[in-house]
Design a protein around this motif. Structure first.
Motif, PDB file in Angstrom:
ATOM      1  N   LEU A  56     -13.075  35.713  38.947  1.00 21.75           N
ATOM      2  CA  LEU A  56     -11.645  35.839  38.664  1.00 21.75           C
ATOM      3  C   LEU A  56     -11.104  37.099  39.333  1.00 21.75           C
ATOM      4  N   PRO A  57      -9.868  37.075  39.813  1.00 22.57           N
ATOM      5  CA  PRO A  57      -9.287  38.270  40.441  1.00 22.57           C
ATOM      6  C   PRO A  57      -9.282  39.456  39.483  1.00 22.57           C
ATOM      7  N   ARG A  58      -9.490  40.637  40.023  1.00 21.07           N
ATOM      8  CA  ARG A  58      -9.530  41.849  39.194  1.00 21.07           C
ATOM      9  C   ARG A  58      -8.214  42.031  38.446  1.00 21.07           C
ATOM     10  N   GLY A  59      -7.088  41.814  39.141  1.00 20.61           N
ATOM     11  CA  GLY A  59      -5.793  41.951  38.484  1.00 20.61           C
ATOM     12  C   GLY A  59      -5.597  40.952  37.368  1.00 20.61           C
ATOM     13  N   PHE A  60      -6.128  39.727  37.551  1.00 21.66           N
ATOM     14  CA  PHE A  60      -6.020  38.707  36.510  1.00 21.66           C
ATOM     15  C   PHE A  60      -6.809  39.125  35.274  1.00 21.66           C
ATOM     16  N   CYS A  61      -8.008  39.684  35.480  1.00 21.72           N
ATOM     17  CA  CYS A  61      -8.799  40.179  34.347  1.00 21.72           C
ATOM     18  C   CYS A  61      -8.084  41.327  33.648  1.00 21.72           C
ATOM     19  N   ASP A  62      -7.428  42.178  34.422  1.00 22.26           N
ATOM     20  CA  ASP A  62      -6.672  43.279  33.817  1.00 22.26           C
ATOM     21  C   ASP A  62      -5.527  42.749  32.947  1.00 22.26           C
ATOM     22  N   ASP A  63      -4.888  41.672  33.383  1.00 19.16           N
ATOM     23  CA  ASP A  63      -3.820  41.064  32.580  1.00 19.16           C
ATOM     24  C   ASP A  63      -4.363  40.536  31.254  1.00 19.16           C
ATOM     25  N   LEU A  64      -5.532  39.915  31.307  1.00 18.72           N
ATOM     26  CA  LEU A  64      -6.151  39.428  30.070  1.00 18.72           C
ATOM     27  C   LEU A  64      -6.517  40.588  29.155  1.00 18.72           C
ATOM     28  N   ASN A  65      -7.000  41.678  29.752  1.00 17.03           N
ATOM     29  CA  ASN A  65      -7.335  42.860  28.954  1.00 17.03           C
ATOM     30  C   ASN A  65      -6.095  43.433  28.271  1.00 17.03           C
ATOM     31  N   LYS A  66      -4.944  43.416  28.963  1.00 12.32           N
ATOM     32  CA  LYS A  66      -3.703  43.925  28.371  1.00 12.32           C
ATOM     33  C   LYS A  66      -3.293  43.086  27.167  1.00 12.32           C
ATOM     34  N   LEU A  67      -3.471  41.776  27.281  1.00  9.41           N
ATOM     35  CA  LEU A  67      -3.150  40.899  26.152  1.00  9.41           C
ATOM     36  C   LEU A  67      -4.007  41.235  24.940  1.00  9.41           C
ATOM     37  N   MET A  68      -5.300  41.426  25.182  1.00 11.99           N
ATOM     38  CA  MET A  68      -6.218  41.720  24.071  1.00 11.99           C
ATOM     39  C   MET A  68      -5.994  43.121  23.514  1.00 11.99           C
ATOM     40  N   ALA A  69      -5.707  44.071  24.392  1.00 12.69           N
ATOM     41  CA  ALA A  69      -5.442  45.429  23.915  1.00 12.69           C
ATOM     42  C   ALA A  69      -4.180  45.476  23.071  1.00 12.69           C
ATOM     43  N   GLY A  70      -3.146  44.746  23.505  1.00 12.05           N
ATOM     44  CA  GLY A  70      -1.924  44.698  22.716  1.00 12.05           C
ATOM     45  C   GLY A  70      -2.145  44.086  21.355  1.00 12.05           C
ATOM     46  N   PHE A  71      -2.959  43.036  21.304  1.00 11.04           N
ATOM     47  CA  PHE A  71      -3.281  42.413  20.020  1.00 11.04           C
ATOM     48  C   PHE A  71      -4.072  43.366  19.139  1.00 11.04           C
ATOM     49  N   TRP A  72      -4.976  44.124  19.729  1.00 13.31           N
ATOM     50  CA  TRP A  72      -5.845  45.016  18.954  1.00 13.31           C
ATOM     51  C   TRP A  72      -5.061  46.156  18.306  1.00 13.31           C
ATOM     52  N   TRP A  73      -4.108  46.759  19.042  1.00 13.16           N
ATOM     53  CA  TRP A  73      -3.427  47.942  18.545  1.00 13.16           C
ATOM     54  C   TRP A  73      -2.163  47.642  17.753  1.00 13.16           C
ATOM     55  N   ASN A  74      -1.494  46.543  18.046  1.00 11.00           N
ATOM     56  CA  ASN A  74      -0.217  46.270  17.381  1.00 11.00           C
ATOM     57  C   ASN A  74      -0.419  45.846  15.943  1.00 11.00           C
ATOM     58  N   ASN A  75       0.634  46.031  15.134  1.00 13.19           N
ATOM     59  CA  ASN A  75       0.533  45.704  13.709  1.00 13.19           C
ATOM     60  C   ASN A  75       0.901  44.243  13.465  1.00 13.19           C
ATOM     61  N   SER A  76       0.934  43.860  12.191  1.00 17.18           N
ATOM     62  CA  SER A  76       1.177  42.458  11.834  1.00 17.18           C
ATOM     63  C   SER A  76       2.590  41.999  12.186  1.00 17.18           C
ATOM     64  N   ASN A  77       3.527  42.929  12.334  1.00 19.71           N
ATOM     65  CA  ASN A  77       4.897  42.555  12.696  1.00 19.71           C
ATOM     66  C   ASN A  77       5.096  42.427  14.200  1.00 19.71           C
ATOM     67  N   GLY A  78       4.027  42.693  14.960  1.00 17.30           N
ATOM     68  CA  GLY A  78       4.135  42.601  16.413  1.00 17.30           C
ATOM     69  C   GLY A  78       4.730  43.827  17.055  1.00 17.30           C
ATOM     70  N   ASP A  79       4.941  44.911  16.261  1.00 14.85           N
ATOM     71  CA  ASP A  79       5.506  46.140  16.834  1.00 14.85           C
ATOM     72  C   ASP A  79       4.501  46.799  17.774  1.00 14.85           C
ATOM     73  N   ARG A  80       4.994  47.290  18.881  1.00 16.31           N
ATOM     74  CA  ARG A  80       4.118  47.939  19.854  1.00 16.31           C
ATOM     75  C   ARG A  80       3.775  49.342  19.371  1.00 16.31           C
ATOM     76  N   LYS A  81       2.482  49.661  19.343  1.00 17.75           N
ATOM     77  CA  LYS A  81       2.036  50.970  18.887  1.00 17.75           C
ATOM     78  C   LYS A  81       1.240  51.668  19.984  1.00 17.75           C
ATOM     79  N   ILE A  82       0.937  52.927  19.726  1.00 21.38           N
ATOM     80  CA  ILE A  82       0.198  53.720  20.704  1.00 21.38           C
ATOM     81  C   ILE A  82      -1.227  53.187  20.833  1.00 21.38           C
ATOM     82  N   HIS A  83      -1.705  53.092  22.077  1.00 22.91           N
ATOM     83  CA  HIS A  83      -3.092  52.727  22.330  1.00 22.91           C
ATOM     84  C   HIS A  83      -3.906  54.025  22.379  1.00 22.91           C
ATOM     85  N   TRP A  84      -4.547  54.350  21.264  1.00 24.24           N
ATOM     86  CA  TRP A  84      -5.185  55.654  21.132  1.00 24.24           C
ATOM     87  C   TRP A  84      -6.435  55.792  22.012  1.00 24.24           C
ATOM     88  N   ILE A  85      -7.056  54.693  22.337  1.00 23.78           N
ATOM     89  CA  ILE A  85      -8.253  54.715  23.187  1.00 23.78           C
ATOM     90  C   ILE A  85      -8.083  53.654  24.267  1.00 23.78           C
TER      91      ILE A  85
END
Length: 436
Positions: A185-214
């Motif tokens: 898979l293209p490196r940029g495509f994998c990075d896009d998937l990582n962004k989706l998962m990182a956003g899910f990991w850090w955001n709260n139940s209301n979907g608010d965007r929060k700081i990615h501490w790590i």
């Protein structure tokens, strides 16, 4: 022509063991028609074996000449198979694709003879794209869509940190694995998937965007290195492809190995084969993962006749596996067998000490020699039995991409930090507290 068949509820109509056995019967029917010159498969090059069919439980491919006669032979085979097996071909979901030299009216006539619809190309087979062009990210966009479903589902919003960890590891990161075993898979495509998962990991139940501490890169480190053990998708992609490369090296008589060798490396080895711009996406992907194999494979000394002392990898020392000592001028010793006493089949210690550094002599003495004098063979260094594992290959890939602080591919780490992290993860406290 290539005929893609869909079987109606293949798993529901018969038991799996019966289905597996009866498909061997279908393969025999096709082979008999081939031997009688009533069917002719496709060959990708002059020396490659002819392929007339690829069978899977609920989706199979037939390859034949685009003639009415061969269409009739295929229909007769399928009719007999349906009668004997209890299976039923779903003609509405089946389709046929023709080569470009078959004119459109002839295509429609032959499709009607088969009783299926004509298509310009098969979009996917077994869930993967059959054609991958220059826009690779667009070809794999379906993976992003499938990943977004569990991440944006209402249940995911109610999960704790520990629940999110399980969802990401067990569900989300498992979705692209099948495609990763064939395509890089293209490196940029994998990075896009990582962004989706990182956003899910850090955001709260209301979907608010929060700081990615790590950073996500650090979260992908193993837990004993201070991470969460999430998969680094790009590195894992290389590990999955390296597994296929290992099969080419160790299973040269398999159908895939024969096809690839005939097409891409008829006079060389897989590890030394060249890559051109016009090669297939699968071949380019496999070749890209060769650096993982090179980082973990070495020769196991048997009789030593096939291993070059100065050029080949045969020293049990991670990463390099090669002799550091320079070859003496006008040295006549070429093969590892020259370093072994023929009579007792043991290492020639005085000769080793005169040629190599002391540390290398010690490493060579740790290599056992069998009196049976078996042939030399390639092994995977990071396994006691020399067998390839995706887990250790993933660690090699992480190191190559610089996404791991561990310099070995072994799962064990005895450093003080690793012991501390393992102790924390084993603590008798709620999982959400451990994650915090």
């Amino acid at each position: 022509m290539a005929l893609k068949l869909d079987m109606s509820k293949a798993y529901d109509r018969v038991e799996w063991h019966f289905l597996q056995a009866i498909m061997e019967g279908l393969s025999t029917l096709i082979a008999k028609k081939e031997s009688a010159w009533l069917l002719k498969g496709v060959t990708i090059c002059k020396e490659a074996p002819s392929i007339s069919h690829l069978l899977f439980a609920n989706g199979s491919l037939f390859f034949a000449r685009a003639t009415v006669k061969e269409c009739q032979v295929i229909r007769a085979i399928l009719a007999q198979y349906e009668q004997e097996s209890g299976q039923q071909v779903n003609l509405l979901k089946s389709s046929v694709v023709f080569s470009s030299n078959i004119k459109r009216p002839a295509q429609l006539t032959l499709a009607a003879a088969l009783g299926v619809q004509q298509a310009d190309y098969h979009d996917r087979y077994l869930g993967m794209p059959t054609l991958v062009g220059r826009r690779r990210s667009a070809c794999f966009s379906y993976l992003k869509e499938r990943i977004m479903k569990p991440l944006h589902g209402w249940k995911g919003k109610l999960l704790s940190g520990a629940g999110k960890e399980i969802l990401l590891k067990a569900v989300v990161q498992a979705i692209p694995l099948y495609s990763m075993s064939c395509f890089l898979l293209p490196r940029g495509f994998c990075d896009d998937l990582n962004k989706l998962m990182a956003g899910f990991w850090w955001n709260n139940s209301n979907g608010d965007r929060k700081i990615h501490w790590i950073s996500w890169e650090k979260l992908c480190r193993p837990k004993d290195e201070g991470g969460m053990g999430f998969r680094h998708l790009y590195a894992f992609n290389f590990a999955m492809l390296a597994k296929q490369g290992w099969r080419i090296l160790t299973m040269p008589t398999s159908l895939a190995s024969k096809l690839l060798q005939a097409k891409y490396f008829p006079t060389s080895s897989f590890l030394n084969a060249s890559v051109s711009f016009h090669d297939s996406a699968v071949w380019k992907s496999l070749c890209a993962a060769r650096k993982v194999l090179e980082g973990g494979t070495r020769w196991q000394v048997g009789d030593g006749n096939n291993i070059h002392i100065w050029h080949d990898k045969w020293i049990p020392q991670p990463r390099q596996f090669k002799i550091y000592s320079p070859a003496p001028p006008s040295c006549a010793l070429k093969k590892v067998a020259d370093l072994i006493q023929a009579e007792h089949h043991c290492w020639n210690t005085p000769l080793l000490q005169s040629l190599l550094f002391p540390g290398e002599v010690e490493l060579i003495h740790s290599i056992p020699l069998s009196m049976r004098r078996p042939p030399d063979q390639l092994i995977w260094h990071y396994d006691r039995k020399g067998q390839f594992s995706v887990r250790s290959a993933y660690r090699v890939a992480q190191h190559l991409l610089g996404s791991s602080t561990n310099t070995t591919a072994s799962a064990s780490n005895t450093s003080a930090d690793s012991i501390l992290w393992r102790t924390l993860w084993k603590a008798n406290i709620p999982a959400k507290v451990k994650v915090f």
